[in-house]
Motif scaffolding. Structure first.
Motif, PDB file in Angstrom:
ATOM      1  N   SER A  38       0.849  -1.184   0.000  1.00 10.35           N
ATOM      2  CA  SER A  38       0.000   0.000   0.000  1.00 10.35           C
ATOM      3  C   SER A  38       0.887   1.238   0.000  1.00 10.35           C
ATOM      4  CB  SER A  38      -0.909   0.024   1.231  1.00 10.35           C
ATOM      5  OG  SER A  38      -0.143   0.321   2.401  1.00 10.35           O
ATOM      6  N   ILE A  40       0.886   3.431   2.262  1.00  8.40           N
ATOM      7  CA  ILE A  40       1.383   3.578   3.639  1.00  8.40           C
ATOM      8  C   ILE A  40       2.563   2.644   3.880  1.00  8.40           C
ATOM      9  CG2 ILE A  40       0.767   3.525   6.086  1.00  8.40           C
ATOM     10  CD1 ILE A  40      -0.594   5.722   4.378  1.00  8.40           C
ATOM     11  N   TYR A  72      -3.456   9.323   0.669  1.00  7.30           N
ATOM     12  CA  TYR A  72      -3.985   7.978   0.876  1.00  7.30           C
ATOM     13  C   TYR A  72      -5.504   7.981   0.807  1.00  7.30           C
ATOM     14  CZ  TYR A  72      -4.708   3.484   3.286  1.00  7.30           C
ATOM     15  OH  TYR A  72      -5.094   2.213   3.629  1.00  7.30           O
ATOM     16  N   GLN A  73      -6.112   9.013   1.364  1.00  8.75           N
ATOM     17  CA  GLN A  73      -7.550   9.216   1.274  1.00  8.75           C
ATOM     18  C   GLN A  73      -7.815  10.708   1.390  1.00  8.75           C
ATOM     19  OE1 GLN A  73      -8.378   6.656   4.711  1.00  8.75           O
ATOM     20  NE2 GLN A  73      -9.261   8.416   5.772  1.00  8.75           N
ATOM     21  N   THR A  78      -2.584  12.109   5.328  1.00 10.29           N
ATOM     22  CA  THR A  78      -1.820  10.857   5.290  1.00 10.29           C
ATOM     23  C   THR A  78      -0.802  10.774   6.424  1.00 10.29           C
ATOM     24  OG1 THR A  78      -2.066  10.856   2.885  1.00 10.29           O
ATOM     25  CG2 THR A  78      -0.389   9.389   3.807  1.00 10.29           C
ATOM     26  N   PRO A  80      -0.680  11.556   9.708  1.00  6.89           N
ATOM     27  CA  PRO A  80      -0.980  10.935  10.997  1.00  6.89           C
ATOM     28  C   PRO A  80      -0.988   9.408  10.961  1.00  6.89           C
ATOM     29  CG  PRO A  80      -2.450  12.781  10.602  1.00  6.89           C
ATOM     30  CD  PRO A  80      -1.708  12.550   9.323  1.00  6.89           C
ATOM     31  N   LEU A  81      -1.430   8.812   9.847  1.00  4.48           N
ATOM     32  CA  LEU A  81      -1.446   7.360   9.757  1.00  4.48           C
ATOM     33  C   LEU A  81      -0.024   6.808   9.677  1.00  4.48           C
ATOM     34  CD1 LEU A  81      -3.013   4.751   9.554  1.00  4.48           C
ATOM     35  CD2 LEU A  81      -3.275   5.131   7.087  1.00  4.48           C
ATOM     36  N   VAL A  82       0.839   7.489   8.933  1.00  2.23           N
ATOM     37  CA  VAL A  82       2.252   7.080   8.870  1.00  2.23           C
ATOM     38  C   VAL A  82       2.889   7.222  10.248  1.00  2.23           C
ATOM     39  CG1 VAL A  82       4.504   7.632   7.866  1.00  2.23           C
ATOM     40  CG2 VAL A  82       2.468   7.600   6.412  1.00  2.23           C
ATOM     41  N   GLN A  84       1.409   6.913  13.108  1.00  2.00           N
ATOM     42  CA  GLN A  84       0.931   5.782  13.907  1.00  2.00           C
ATOM     43  C   GLN A  84       1.681   4.499  13.566  1.00  2.00           C
ATOM     44  OE1 GLN A  84      -2.737   3.702  12.841  1.00  2.00           O
ATOM     45  NE2 GLN A  84      -3.564   4.288  14.852  1.00  2.00           N
ATOM     46  N   ARG A  85       1.827   4.222  12.266  1.00  2.00           N
ATOM     47  CA  ARG A  85       2.486   2.994  11.829  1.00  2.00           C
ATOM     48  C   ARG A  85       3.974   2.960  12.184  1.00  2.00           C
ATOM     49  NH1 ARG A  85       0.469   0.304   7.234  1.00  2.00           N
ATOM     50  NH2 ARG A  85       2.535  -0.656   7.179  1.00  2.00           N
ATOM     51  N   ASP A  90       0.876   8.865  20.970  1.00  2.00           N
ATOM     52  CA  ASP A  90      -0.037   9.992  20.812  1.00  2.00           C
ATOM     53  C   ASP A  90       0.542  11.256  21.441  1.00  2.00           C
ATOM     54  OD1 ASP A  90      -1.839   8.403  19.520  1.00  2.00           O
ATOM     55  OD2 ASP A  90      -3.314   8.352  21.147  1.00  2.00           O
TER      56      ASP A  90
END
Length: 318
Positions: A38, A40, A72-73, A78, A80-82, A84-85, A90
């Motif tokens: 993906s 991400i 990504y959407q 995008t 914040p998701l990267v 997290q991964r 937080d």
């Protein structure tokens, strides 16, 4: 890079073209295509590699900038998701996106440098990851579709000494007369999916007007480069290496010819990677670095164009 590389000969066979047709049209012999990965996945892998090279961990970074040409959407961003991964806890850093299509990495790079200079950040992680293969016009513009590839790249920026590496100059200029020359119309508010799905679907594919792009670039880009060099206080002979956005092999040839750059000093990976949108320029930079073409004390010029139409450049003293 994604694991899978696809040659133009393979695409010729799949699309019913004679052997060599797409490579002749585009100048691209092969490109990487995300099959299992993906966007991400690619972004995280690039960020992990950059952090490792920089000797840093998520605890050291206080800002993550997503610099993808296509997100990504639509919502949320995008970055914040990267974040997290990558395993950031937080609230330990800020994460948001910067979008200037193909020049997103360059724009985020400049923003990161400004944050560092103002003391608003101490370590900034910038990533660009794009999967261009999702929305290509193979039916109507196969010569355009053949230009693109997928990939990701990332960089860690930190403050340095006054006499160390840094940015001598950065410049962006926009020419909106060619706004519609490169576009994917669907995905925002322009077309309503619920009211007209057919129109939405038709505009969900990339479209490029090469003649309009050439008109603007031919008319303005050489002068833009002159302005950037003047701002940096550089002459053309002072440049050790030019790292351009890999728009297309033909566009790169035109840039070399129009700007008077020495061909041997220009990084060219377009034929084997294609145009990776925002990931294109930092990928070329990383490859040049790993090939030993960049050494401390050199003067490196980053150059590119993006949809909109915007020209961008940065003079780096490494």
């Amino acid at each position: 890079m994604p694991a899978k590389s696809v040659t133009s000969e393979t695409l010729d066979l799949q699309l019913g073209f004679p052997a060599g047709h797409l490579q002749k049209l585009s100048g691209v012999s092969s490109r990487f295509v995300a099959a299992e990965e993906s966007q991400i996945d690619l972004a995280v892998a690039a960020c992990q590699a950059a952090l490792e090279k920089a000797g840093q961990t998520p605890r050291d970074v206080d800002l993550i900038l997503g610099a993808c040409g296509i997100p990504y959407q639509t919502l949320p961003a995008t970055a914040p998701l990267v974040m997290q991964r990558l395993g950031f806890a937080d609230g330990t850093a800020a994460a948001y996106d910067v979008n200037a299509t193909c020049l997103s990495f360059l724009t985020a790079f400049e923003l990161a440098a400004n944050k560092l200079a103002l003391g608003q950040a101490t370590s900034v992680l910038v990533f660009a990851a794009d999967i261009a293969s999702r929305a290509l016009p193979w039916k109507d513009q196969p010569d355009v579709a053949a230009l693109f590839g997928d990939g990701a790249a990332a960089a860690v920026l930190t403050t340095g000494g006054d006499d160390g590496p840094g940015i001598a100059a950065a410049l962006l200029r926009t020419y909106p007369s060619a706004y519609a020359a490169c576009e994917i119309g669907a995905g925002g508010t322009r077309f309503d999916f619920h009211k007209d799905r057919e129109t939405f679907a038709r505009h969900a594919v990339f479209h490029m007007d090469g003649k309009d792009l050439f008109r603007v670039t031919h008319k303005h880009f050489p002068q833009f480069v002159d302005q950037l060099l003047s701002k940096a206080g550089w002459a053309r002979q002072d440049i050790d290496l030019v790292v351009p956005h890999q728009a297309s092999p033909l566009a790169l040839e035109h840039m070399i010819r129009e700007t008077g750059m020495e061909r041997s000093r220009v990084v060219d990976i377009g034929s084997t990677h294609g145009n990776q949108i925002a990931a294109s320029l930092p990928t070329a930079l990383d490859i040049a670095w790993r090939q030993g073409r960049i050494e401390p004390g050199m003067r490196v010029l980053l150059l590119g164009t993006s949809a909109g139409v915007t020209f961008g450049g940065m003079a780096l003293e490494v």
